[in-house]
Design a protein around this motif. Structure first.
Motif, PDB file in Angstrom:
ATOM      1  N   GLY A 101      20.532  17.341 -30.465  1.00 26.59           N
ATOM      2  CA  GLY A 101      21.289  16.386 -29.656  1.00 26.59           C
ATOM      3  C   GLY A 101      21.473  15.080 -30.411  1.00 26.59           C
ATOM      4  O   GLY A 101      22.566  14.515 -30.482  1.00 26.59           O
ATOM      5  N   LYS A 102      20.385  14.633 -31.010  1.00 27.27           N
ATOM      6  CA  LYS A 102      20.412  13.370 -31.749  1.00 27.27           C
ATOM      7  C   LYS A 102      21.367  13.474 -32.943  1.00 27.27           C
ATOM      8  O   LYS A 102      22.178  12.579 -33.189  1.00 27.27           O
ATOM      9  CB  LYS A 102      18.983  13.103 -32.252  1.00 27.27           C
ATOM     10  N   ALA A 103      21.298  14.582 -33.673  1.00 30.95           N
ATOM     11  CA  ALA A 103      22.164  14.764 -34.846  1.00 30.95           C
ATOM     12  C   ALA A 103      23.627  14.902 -34.429  1.00 30.95           C
ATOM     13  O   ALA A 103      24.525  14.393 -35.100  1.00 30.95           O
ATOM     14  CB  ALA A 103      21.720  15.991 -35.631  1.00 30.95           C
ATOM     15  N   ALA A 104      23.863  15.578 -33.297  1.00 30.82           N
ATOM     16  CA  ALA A 104      25.243  15.753 -32.832  1.00 30.82           C
ATOM     17  C   ALA A 104      25.823  14.414 -32.388  1.00 30.82           C
ATOM     18  O   ALA A 104      27.001  14.119 -32.631  1.00 30.82           O
ATOM     19  CB  ALA A 104      25.285  16.761 -31.684  1.00 30.82           C
ATOM     20  N   LEU A 105      24.982  13.581 -31.773  1.00 24.88           N
ATOM     21  CA  LEU A 105      25.459  12.261 -31.339  1.00 24.88           C
ATOM     22  C   LEU A 105      25.820  11.415 -32.569  1.00 24.88           C
ATOM     23  O   LEU A 105      26.831  10.715 -32.583  1.00 24.88           O
ATOM     24  CB  LEU A 105      24.386  11.578 -30.483  1.00 24.88           C
ATOM     25  N   ARG A 106      25.004  11.533 -33.594  1.00 28.03           N
ATOM     26  CA  ARG A 106      25.285  10.787 -34.835  1.00 28.03           C
ATOM     27  C   ARG A 106      26.622  11.265 -35.436  1.00 28.03           C
ATOM     28  O   ARG A 106      27.452  10.461 -35.843  1.00 28.03           O
ATOM     29  CB  ARG A 106      24.138  11.018 -35.829  1.00 28.03           C
ATOM     30  N   ALA A 107      26.810  12.580 -35.449  1.00 27.75           N
ATOM     31  CA  ALA A 107      28.063  13.140 -35.991  1.00 27.75           C
ATOM     32  C   ALA A 107      29.255  12.685 -35.151  1.00 27.75           C
ATOM     33  O   ALA A 107      30.326  12.378 -35.681  1.00 27.75           O
ATOM     34  CB  ALA A 107      27.982  14.666 -36.025  1.00 27.75           C
ATOM     35  N   LEU A 108      29.043  12.632 -33.845  1.00 21.61           N
ATOM     36  CA  LEU A 108      30.126  12.196 -32.957  1.00 21.61           C
ATOM     37  C   LEU A 108      30.476  10.731 -33.214  1.00 21.61           C
ATOM     38  O   LEU A 108      31.649  10.360 -33.294  1.00 21.61           O
ATOM     39  CB  LEU A 108      29.701  12.396 -31.496  1.00 21.61           C
ATOM     40  N   LEU A 109      29.447   9.905 -33.362  1.00 16.98           N
ATOM     41  CA  LEU A 109      29.711   8.477 -33.596  1.00 16.98           C
ATOM     42  C   LEU A 109      30.370   8.259 -34.958  1.00 16.98           C
ATOM     43  O   LEU A 109      31.207   7.369 -35.112  1.00 16.98           O
ATOM     44  CB  LEU A 109      28.426   7.654 -33.442  1.00 16.98           C
TER      45      LEU A 109
END
Ligand SMILES: CC(=O)SCCNC(=O)CCNC(=O)[C@H](O)C(C)(C)COP(=O)(O)OP(=O)(O)OC[C@H]1O[C@@H](n2cnc3c(N)ncnc32)[C@H](O)[C@@H]1OP(=O)(O)O
Length: 165
Positions: A101-109
């Motif tokens: 979740g954390k990595a996906a949020l970073r990728a999204l940002l």
């Protein structure tokens, strides 16, 4: 890679292996099959519903969250204005708690940061959703209060000119 070890098994995957990809005919059914725990079902619409919605909403940007070659989650956002709105975000129940979740949020940002017109990102979640609160707060989102639907709104300002870097 050691003989007999398949990437699909998720062994040794690091959060750096997380990528966001478009929804395709090939991954659509896998996205619809992702599951939440029963107590999480009220936190976000079902992926089948979101995929259907995305077909008729030209502003919707649906993304599949991949860990290596495996589909592990789904998110959707709207960046038609200078404030992007993230309104779907989920990781399959069997894949939660692994940092995806954390990595996906970073990728999204990162993805949103590359959109020159976007100045801030807002996200909303149920006030009792502690996992979401923790995740978004750690990324720098600041809670603004409860909206008329009873959801918490949190906002993250993007650094001006991020997309030019
Ligand atoms: C816009 C929206 O859609 S809001 C709705 C958000 N989605 C949902 O609630 C759907 C159900 N929940 C989920 O899909 C997942 O739990 C998510 C997306 C919220 C988090 O995804 P995960 O892959 O499990 O998160 P990840 O493993 O990266 O952990 C991120 C952080 O949250 C913390 N966390 C995870 N679960 C919880 C929890 N239940 N309570 C408190 N903190 C938690 C982790 O410890 C980690 O913190 P740390 O980096 O300080 O150690």
């Amino acid at each position: 890679m050691a003989p007999g070890l398949r990437l699909e098994e998720g062994i040794g995957l690091k959060s750096a292996d997380i990528r966001l990809v478009s929804v395709t005919g090939a991954n659509r059914a896998l996205v619809a099959a992702l599951e939440l725990a029963p107590e999480q079902m009220d936190f976000v619409a079902s992926n089948a519903e979101s995929l259907e919605e995305a077909e008729t909403d030209e502003d919707a940007r649906p993304r599949v969250i991949m860990a290596g070659t495996r589909v592990v989650g789904f998110l959707m956002y709207d960046a038609s204005e200078d404030e992007a709105l993230v309104y779907r975000f989920m990781i399959d129940r069997a894949q939660q708690g692994k940092g995806y979740g954390k990595a996906a949020l970073r990728a999204l940002l990162d993805e949103i940061g590359n959109l020159a017109h976007v100045r801030e990102v807002s996200i909303c979640y149920e006030p009792e959703n502690e996992a979401a609160r923790h995740l978004y707060r750690a990324a720098g989102f600041v809670e603004q209060g409860i909206d008329e639907d009873g959801e918490m709104i949190a906002v993250l300002g993007l650094v001006a000119g991020m997309s030019d870097l």
